[in-house]
Design a protein around this motif. Structure first.
Motif: not given
Length: 317
Positions: A44, A178, A183, A185-186, A237
């Motif tokens: 992360n 997110l 997430r 990355d997104l 997600v």
């Protein structure tokens, strides 16, 4: 009641009945859990540091291009209009991402999809309602700000419209979701795509000799693009459909104790900090003129870029 699938495999009957086997299993399990936690934190952190670093460089590039294209005076007016819109958005908009993360983690741990759906639906509804109310605040506030900043009718209309667009595109619920599902990355991809699109828009406006309205249109459009991309990623997600409506909101308040109090506290502490930073630029513009306000904006951007690593670490950890 829908439940999230359990990520933990069931214990074998031997491990469950034998204390020695259970203890040995737990002792072997702890190091792997610790490694997984540190691996997740490292991943992360890499995504956020890389993404924010890239966005910081791109933002300095498109601000420099905008300043070069418009000149000191017009860039100052551009800065003041943008600062006004951001100040209204920061003051009115709730930091709903914090509520989504705090209470959402509880529902994920207890594997309660329905409660998570109502919580995210609640925070998303709060984002929309505060955006609509904020548009009214922006319309009233521009009557006060315009005489102080020397705005004509055109900057007044643009400032009011930009504030409304920023309010609709700064809801933080998708950011919280997110982050909740790791997430990053997104989240990083959405921010990077918006930064690239903004840089391309600034180059296009410069090549066409666009004015203040053209550059502010680029800012507003790319902000909406980022928000839309985050919502698309969020809906992909989430393992369930969101729940809206009066009954869902009432249930969310009962299922998440002190939810309103938590949202008000986080909004007060974080929004005021962001609001005062924009108010400083507006104050400089009112006293020293647009050109000086534009210079202050660029200096503040550099300072923020220097302080960003510490903020990123606290957000990821």
């Amino acid at each position: 009641m829908d439940r999230l699938p359990s990520p933990i495999p069931p214990q074998s009957p031997i491990a469950a009945n034998d204390p020695k086997e259970s203890g040995a299993h737990a002792s072997l399990k702890q190091p792997s859990q610790h490694r997984a936690v540190f691996k997740r934190l490292g991943r992360n952190l890499g995504w956020v540091l890389g993404g924010r670093g890239f966005q910081a460089l791109v933002s300095l590039a498109y601000l420099a291009l905008a300043a070069r294209a418009m000149g000191p005076e017009r860039f100052g007016v551009f800065t003041l209009v943008l600062a006004y819109g951001q100040a209204i958005a920061n003051l009115v908009q709730f930091q709903s991402s914090q509520a989504a993360i705090r209470y959402g983690a509880i529902h994920i741990e207890s594997r309660q999809n329905d409660r998570l759906a109502r919580l995210i639906g609640f925070t998303a509804t709060v984002d929309v309602v505060t955006a609509v109310l904020g548009a009214g605040v922006a319309a009233l506030g521009v009557r006060i700000a315009a005489p102080l900043l020397g705005w004509t009718l055109a900057p007044r209309a643009i400032a009011q419209l930009l504030a409304s667009v920023l309010l609709l595109s700064t809801g933080s619920t998708p950011t919280g979701v997110l982050r909740l599902f790791n997430r990053f990355d997104l989240l990083t991809g959405c921010g990077a795509a918006a930064s690239i699109a903004r840089l391309a828009g600034v180059i296009a406006a410069w090549s066409m000799h666009g004015g203040i309205a053209a550059f502010l249109t680029v800012w507003a459009a790319t902000t909406l693009l980022e928000q839309a991309a985050q919502w698309v990623a969020t809906l992909r997600v989430l393992p369930m459909r969101l729940q809206f409506g009066r009954l869902a909101m009432t249930a969310a308040l009962s299922e998440n104790p002190r939810l309103w109090r938590f949202m008000l506290q986080t909004n007060f502490s974080s929004s005021l900090t962001l609001f005062w930073s924009q108010l400083g630029v507006l104050a400089v513009g009112a006293v020293a003129g647009p050109a000086t306000a534009g210079a202050v904006r660029l200096a503040a951007k550099l300072t923020k870029a220097i302080a960003k690593p510490v903020q990123i670490l606290s957000g990821v950890l």
